[in-house]
Design an enzyme around this catalytic site. Structure first.
Site, PDB file in Angstrom:
ATOM      1  N   ASN A  12       0.806  -1.232   0.000  1.00 61.88           N
ATOM      2  CA  ASN A  12       0.000   0.000   0.000  1.00 61.88           C
ATOM      3  C   ASN A  12       0.838   1.280   0.000  1.00 61.88           C
ATOM      4  O   ASN A  12       0.272   2.364  -0.117  1.00 61.88           O
ATOM      5  CB  ASN A  12      -1.000   0.014   1.174  1.00 61.88           C
ATOM      6  CG  ASN A  12      -1.977  -1.136   1.084  1.00 61.88           C
ATOM      7  OD1 ASN A  12      -2.613  -1.310   0.048  1.00 61.88           O
ATOM      8  ND2 ASN A  12      -2.080  -1.952   2.119  1.00 61.88           N
ATOM      9  N   ARG A  19      -3.417   7.985  -0.315  1.00 63.48           N
ATOM     10  CA  ARG A  19      -3.852   7.107   0.764  1.00 63.48           C
ATOM     11  C   ARG A  19      -3.824   7.842   2.105  1.00 63.48           C
ATOM     12  O   ARG A  19      -2.744   8.233   2.563  1.00 63.48           O
ATOM     13  CB  ARG A  19      -2.906   5.910   0.834  1.00 63.48           C
ATOM     14  CG  ARG A  19      -3.131   5.014   2.013  1.00 63.48           C
ATOM     15  CD  ARG A  19      -1.941   4.082   2.201  1.00 63.48           C
ATOM     16  NE  ARG A  19      -2.193   3.166   3.297  1.00 63.48           N
ATOM     17  CZ  ARG A  19      -1.264   2.468   3.906  1.00 63.48           C
ATOM     18  NH1 ARG A  19      -0.005   2.565   3.532  1.00 63.48           N
ATOM     19  NH2 ARG A  19      -1.586   1.665   4.894  1.00 63.48           N
ATOM     20  N   TYR A  24      -0.499   9.823   6.364  1.00 63.78           N
ATOM     21  CA  TYR A  24       0.760   9.520   5.680  1.00 63.78           C
ATOM     22  C   TYR A  24       1.330  10.696   4.879  1.00 63.78           C
ATOM     23  O   TYR A  24       2.409  10.565   4.304  1.00 63.78           O
ATOM     24  CB  TYR A  24       0.563   8.310   4.750  1.00 63.78           C
ATOM     25  CG  TYR A  24       0.195   7.060   5.506  1.00 63.78           C
ATOM     26  CD1 TYR A  24       1.088   6.492   6.415  1.00 63.78           C
ATOM     27  CD2 TYR A  24      -1.045   6.448   5.332  1.00 63.78           C
ATOM     28  CE1 TYR A  24       0.757   5.352   7.122  1.00 63.78           C
ATOM     29  CE2 TYR A  24      -1.386   5.299   6.038  1.00 63.78           C
ATOM     30  CZ  TYR A  24      -0.479   4.757   6.930  1.00 63.78           C
ATOM     31  OH  TYR A  24      -0.803   3.628   7.625  1.00 63.78           O
ATOM     32  N   ALA A  78       1.974  -2.914   6.529  1.00 61.60           N
ATOM     33  CA  ALA A  78       1.212  -3.762   7.450  1.00 61.60           C
ATOM     34  C   ALA A  78       1.923  -5.084   7.765  1.00 61.60           C
ATOM     35  O   ALA A  78       1.667  -5.691   8.813  1.00 61.60           O
ATOM     36  CB  ALA A  78      -0.175  -4.036   6.878  1.00 61.60           C
ATOM     37  N   GLU A  99      14.549   0.250  10.519  1.00 60.46           N
ATOM     38  CA  GLU A  99      13.103   0.173  10.295  1.00 60.46           C
ATOM     39  C   GLU A  99      12.527   1.589  10.263  1.00 60.46           C
ATOM     40  O   GLU A  99      12.879   2.422  11.102  1.00 60.46           O
ATOM     41  CB  GLU A  99      12.489  -0.632  11.450  1.00 60.46           C
ATOM     42  CG  GLU A  99      10.986  -0.739  11.378  1.00 60.46           C
ATOM     43  CD  GLU A  99      10.421  -1.564  12.544  1.00 60.46           C
ATOM     44  OE1 GLU A  99      11.201  -2.052  13.405  1.00 60.46           O
ATOM     45  OE2 GLU A  99       9.186  -1.692  12.609  1.00 60.46           O
ATOM     46  N   HIS A 101       8.845   3.983   9.698  1.00 63.83           N
ATOM     47  CA  HIS A 101       7.402   4.160   9.475  1.00 63.83           C
ATOM     48  C   HIS A 101       7.121   5.642   9.355  1.00 63.83           C
ATOM     49  O   HIS A 101       7.657   6.445  10.136  1.00 63.83           O
ATOM     50  CB  HIS A 101       6.585   3.573  10.632  1.00 63.83           C
ATOM     51  CG  HIS A 101       6.852   2.125  10.815  1.00 63.83           C
ATOM     52  ND1 HIS A 101       6.312   1.167   9.995  1.00 63.83           N
ATOM     53  CD2 HIS A 101       7.658   1.473  11.688  1.00 63.83           C
ATOM     54  CE1 HIS A 101       6.773  -0.017  10.358  1.00 63.83           C
ATOM     55  NE2 HIS A 101       7.591   0.135  11.389  1.00 63.83           N
ATOM     56  N   ARG A 108      -1.115   4.921  17.396  1.00 61.13           N
ATOM     57  CA  ARG A 108      -2.239   4.426  16.595  1.00 61.13           C
ATOM     58  C   ARG A 108      -2.876   3.197  17.241  1.00 61.13           C
ATOM     59  O   ARG A 108      -2.710   2.957  18.427  1.00 61.13           O
ATOM     60  CB  ARG A 108      -1.751   4.177  15.166  1.00 61.13           C
ATOM     61  CG  ARG A 108      -1.181   5.467  14.542  1.00 61.13           C
ATOM     62  CD  ARG A 108      -0.750   5.263  13.118  1.00 61.13           C
ATOM     63  NE  ARG A 108      -1.892   4.923  12.266  1.00 61.13           N
ATOM     64  CZ  ARG A 108      -1.780   4.412  11.040  1.00 61.13           C
ATOM     65  NH1 ARG A 108      -0.588   4.174  10.528  1.00 61.13           N
ATOM     66  NH2 ARG A 108      -2.865   4.136  10.343  1.00 61.13           N
TER      67      ARG A 108
HETATM   68  C1  DQA Z   1       3.254   2.237   8.124  1.00 56.68           C
HETATM   69  C2  DQA Z   1       2.468   1.892   9.392  1.00 56.68           C
HETATM   70  C3  DQA Z   1       1.760   0.560   9.249  1.00 56.68           C
HETATM   71  O1  DQA Z   1       1.008   0.278  10.433  1.00 56.68           O
HETATM   72  C4  DQA Z   1       0.798   0.590   8.079  1.00 56.68           C
HETATM   73  O2  DQA Z   1       0.192  -0.673   7.898  1.00 56.68           O
HETATM   74  C5  DQA Z   1       1.444   1.052   6.816  1.00 56.68           C
HETATM   75  C6  DQA Z   1       2.388   2.164   6.881  1.00 56.68           C
HETATM   76  C7  DQA Z   1       3.863   3.655   8.183  1.00 56.68           C
HETATM   77  O3  DQA Z   1       4.731   3.943   7.360  1.00 56.68           O
HETATM   78  O4  DQA Z   1       3.449   4.469   9.010  1.00 56.68           O
HETATM   79  O5  DQA Z   1       1.134   0.578   5.741  1.00 56.68           O
HETATM   80  O6  DQA Z   1       4.333   1.308   8.001  1.00 56.68           O
END
Ligand code: DQA
Length: 154
Positions: A12, A19, A24, A78, A99, A101, A108
């Protein structure tokens, strides 16, 4: 030799820009890729950026990175919260992993608070939107090519 970094985006994230922009942001994945290429070049890193909606494809790319790349930056979307397969691939890669995000996953829903990826990561950056990728590149640059001054600065 220029260290090569694999930047992987999961499901996604190809929809960025349209989105849930309130979560985001309005930047597209192409914008983020351009930002990473620019910032990576400034750090002397060769950046290989890929996105897939498919868990197995992400696993294949992580496996291929072993021995071929100097590090991995991963926003597993996800799959962060579900994928033991991605965790296992990261552990098997024996590469430094950062990592990322875009959103602050700890602010959240509770199901987003746990990350399988984190067990394999040197560190995690979340909540800073696209700037998180810049921070991740800075972090991995120091890991893969520590400057002689790093120990003095720390
Ligand atoms: C994400 C956070 C995840 O929980 C979510 O499913 C995403 C995007 C982020 O970049 O904030 O697809 O990884």
């Amino acid at each position: 030799m220029t260290p090569a970094i694999l930047i992987l985006n999961g499901p996604n994230l190809n929809m960025l820009g349209t989105r849930q922009p309130e979560v985001y942001g309005r930047e597209t994945l192409a914008d983020i890729e351009a930002l990473c290429r620019r910032h990576g070049a400034g750090l002397g890193l060769a950046v290989d950026i890929r996105q897939s909606n498919h868990e197995g494809q992400l696993v294949d790319w992580i496996q291929e990175a072993r021995g071929a790349k100097a590090g991995i930056i991963l926003n597993a979307g996800a799959y962060t919260h579900t994928s033991v397969a991605i965790l296992d691939a990261l552990l098997a890669s024996e590469l430094p992993v950062v990592e990322v995000h875009l959103s602050n996953i700890h602010q959240r829903e509770p199901f987003r608070h746990h990350s399988y990826v984190s067990k394999a990561a040197r560190g995690m950056i979340c909540g800073f939107g696209s700037h998180g990728y810049v921070l991740a590149l800075d972090a991995i640059a120091r890991i893969v090519a520590p400057s002689p001054h790093d120990s003095e600065e720390a």
